[in-house]
Design a protein around this motif. Sequence first.
Motif, mmCIF file in Angstrom:
data_model
loop_
_atom_site.group_PDB
_atom_site.id
_atom_site.type_symbol
_atom_site.label_atom_id
_atom_site.label_comp_id
_atom_site.label_asym_id
_atom_site.label_seq_id
_atom_site.Cartn_x
_atom_site.Cartn_y
_atom_site.Cartn_z
ATOM 1 N N CYS A 48 0.910 -1.172 -0.232
ATOM 2 C CA CYS A 48 0.011 0.125 0.051
ATOM 3 C C CYS A 48 0.859 1.224 0.073
ATOM 4 N N HIS A 49 0.263 2.498 -0.483
ATOM 5 C CA HIS A 49 1.143 3.838 -0.480
ATOM 6 C C HIS A 49 1.482 4.046 0.956
ATOM 7 N N SER A 50 0.618 3.453 1.961
ATOM 8 C CA SER A 50 1.030 4.078 3.272
ATOM 9 C C SER A 50 2.248 3.338 3.857
ATOM 10 N N ASP A 51 2.528 2.102 3.132
ATOM 11 C CA ASP A 51 3.941 1.525 3.409
ATOM 12 C C ASP A 51 4.980 2.339 2.406
ATOM 13 N N LEU A 52 4.582 2.636 1.317
ATOM 14 C CA LEU A 52 5.544 3.536 0.522
ATOM 15 C C LEU A 52 6.093 4.713 0.950
ATOM 16 N N SER A 53 4.998 5.202 1.556
ATOM 17 C CA SER A 53 5.503 6.528 2.244
ATOM 18 C C SER A 53 6.195 6.810 3.315
ATOM 19 N N VAL A 54 6.356 5.575 3.966
ATOM 20 C CA VAL A 54 7.507 5.563 5.197
ATOM 21 C C VAL A 54 8.671 5.135 4.550
ATOM 22 N N ILE A 55 8.669 4.272 3.294
ATOM 23 C CA ILE A 55 9.818 4.154 2.685
ATOM 24 C C ILE A 55 10.497 5.512 2.010
ATOM 25 N N ASP A 56 9.606 6.319 1.537
ATOM 26 C CA ASP A 56 10.150 7.404 0.766
ATOM 27 C C ASP A 56 10.308 8.469 1.692
ATOM 28 N N GLY A 57 9.774 8.494 3.114
ATOM 29 C CA GLY A 57 9.953 9.699 4.091
ATOM 30 C C GLY A 57 9.070 10.434 3.944
ATOM 31 N N ASN A 58 7.709 10.366 3.104
ATOM 32 C CA ASN A 58 6.552 11.097 3.302
ATOM 33 C C ASN A 58 5.846 11.126 4.574
ATOM 34 N N ARG A 59 5.858 10.126 5.146
ATOM 35 C CA ARG A 59 5.178 9.565 6.471
ATOM 36 C C ARG A 59 6.193 9.063 7.282
ATOM 37 N N PRO A 60 7.150 10.199 8.077
ATOM 38 C CA PRO A 60 8.269 9.490 8.789
ATOM 39 C C PRO A 60 7.805 9.022 10.183
ATOM 40 N N ARG A 61 8.450 7.358 10.231
ATOM 41 C CA ARG A 61 8.144 6.501 11.405
ATOM 42 C C ARG A 61 9.515 6.270 11.894
ATOM 43 N N PRO A 62 9.480 6.029 13.308
ATOM 44 C CA PRO A 62 10.493 5.606 13.894
ATOM 45 C C PRO A 62 11.098 4.057 13.141
ATOM 46 N N VAL A 63 12.560 4.156 13.056
ATOM 47 C CA VAL A 63 13.061 2.969 12.453
ATOM 48 C C VAL A 63 14.280 2.328 13.357
ATOM 49 N N HIS A 133 11.808 -8.452 17.997
ATOM 50 C CA HIS A 133 13.221 -8.009 18.201
ATOM 51 C C HIS A 133 14.358 -8.673 17.597
ATOM 52 N N ARG A 134 15.444 -8.241 17.199
ATOM 53 C CA ARG A 134 16.603 -8.898 16.590
ATOM 54 C C ARG A 134 17.187 -9.854 17.860
ATOM 55 N N ALA A 135 17.999 -10.754 17.335
ATOM 56 C CA ALA A 135 18.697 -11.585 18.316
ATOM 57 C C ALA A 135 19.383 -10.829 19.386
ATOM 58 N N ASP A 136 20.007 -9.660 18.993
ATOM 59 C CA ASP A 136 20.885 -8.939 20.111
ATOM 60 C C ASP A 136 20.008 -8.017 20.792
ATOM 61 N N GLY A 137 18.749 -8.243 20.905
ATOM 62 C CA GLY A 137 17.732 -7.619 21.652
ATOM 63 C C GLY A 137 17.127 -6.346 21.219
ATOM 64 N N THR A 138 17.817 -5.712 20.031
ATOM 65 C CA THR A 138 17.156 -4.449 19.555
ATOM 66 C C THR A 138 15.662 -4.677 19.263
ATOM 67 N N SER A 139 14.814 -3.670 19.591
ATOM 68 C CA SER A 139 13.509 -3.675 19.470
ATOM 69 C C SER A 139 13.232 -3.300 17.903
ATOM 70 N N ILE A 140 12.204 -3.814 17.238
ATOM 71 C CA ILE A 140 11.697 -3.487 15.987
ATOM 72 C C ILE A 140 10.669 -2.846 16.187
ATOM 73 N N ASN A 141 10.213 -1.834 15.465
ATOM 74 C CA ASN A 141 9.279 -1.053 15.685
ATOM 75 C C ASN A 141 8.095 -1.761 14.746
ATOM 76 N N HIS A 142 6.810 -1.397 15.371
ATOM 77 C CA HIS A 142 5.670 -2.042 14.652
ATOM 78 C C HIS A 142 5.196 -0.677 13.708
ATOM 79 N N HIS A 143 4.555 -1.362 12.508
ATOM 80 C CA HIS A 143 3.962 -0.317 11.605
ATOM 81 C C HIS A 143 2.510 -0.441 11.839
ATOM 82 N N LEU A 144 1.798 0.637 12.392
ATOM 83 C CA LEU A 144 0.661 0.637 12.530
ATOM 84 C C LEU A 144 0.114 -0.307 13.258
ATOM 85 N N GLY A 145 0.580 -0.768 14.148
ATOM 86 C CA GLY A 145 0.280 -1.645 15.164
ATOM 87 C C GLY A 145 0.133 -3.345 14.494
#
Length: 377
Positions: A48-63, A133-145
């Motif tokens: 969806c464009h809502s995913d694309l807008s995170v990739i291209d920076g139009n809808r900034p989200r935490p990475v 999480h990654r194996a090292d414990g780093t949390s991975i953010n959820h996209h829109l829950g």
Amino acid sequence: MKIRAAVLQTIGAQRPYSDTQPLIIEELVLDPPGDHEVLVQIKAAGLCHSDLSVIDGNRPRPVPMALGHEAAGVVKALGNGVHDLKLGDHVITVFVPSCGHCAPCAEGRPALCEPAAKANNAGTLISGSHRMHRADGTSINHHLGVSAFADHVVVSRTSLIKVDASLPFHHAALFGCAVLTGVGAVINSADIKAGQTVAVIGLGGVGLNSVLGALVAGAGEVIAIDLDNSKLALAKELGASQTFNSAEDGCVDTIKALTNGGVDCAIEMAGSEKALEFAYQVTRRGGTTVTGGLAHPDKKVAIQQVSLVAEERTLKGSYVGSCVPVRDVARYVSLFRQGKLPVDKLLSATLRLEQINEGFEALAAGKAIRQVILFDD
């Protein structure tokens, strides 16, 4: 448990995405569901464009963030407090969970749930938790829950709607975003009446669903507008009365002349401030302009303020089609089964998870309407 998911590490990658590969398929650790949460095996997920807008920076989200929000799957485990689902149920995901207690939820407007908006912006579940999480414990953010570009996810119970098991997963997935947003904008936000004239600007997956929604609502004339002639042809095939390429000289004047001064309602789904200005221009005096497109937060629209007053115009937003998902999904699925809402005609291609970057390049290039990733068992 270990899962595979498509993770975005940084935003704003250069195109073509098929070369730069902004999404990396990673093995992650997925925690079991907490209270009022559900483990779902994802079977199909739409691009969806809502995913694309995170990739291209139009809808900034935490990475880093695992993307994806429009999906269908099977319930595999239930957290404490979940009593209205059972193992094996088929479900679709909804990208705005709801607390049921804030002011918008109490008013019957779950799409505007305040805790959900806060959680979605922060990249967490509505509980405030991270489950990937990654194996090292780093949390991975959820996209829109949701984070549906993964073979398994843990989501809030209120991010799920149960559907009949006979509905194919690659069709069911579309109802979680494209159908709710596009059809809902017409039926709920615009409240189209039989016989009214409707223009839809922006013919992606959501915009074409708005075309279908206008037809099922009984609009007397449905005018489809885009810059891509192949999308205009598809809109015509779906039943649009007229189609226009907005790049043509005098397009606004032509539409206003055709509709005796403008359409009753114009619906903008391009996610562009220029498209919204165009939609406003083709709306008649006393008419309504609805926007469900998500432009970059810095973009602003220039309209003539006096026209809002002297012409009694309405300009309004529509998020998740102003839907109540537990009510509207069943209605829209019923219309689909009756052949009145042929959303399956919007499916451009099915992909494997490993093809996700190629899929987003096709979406960014305007070469696809709705592509769906299918997951193996």
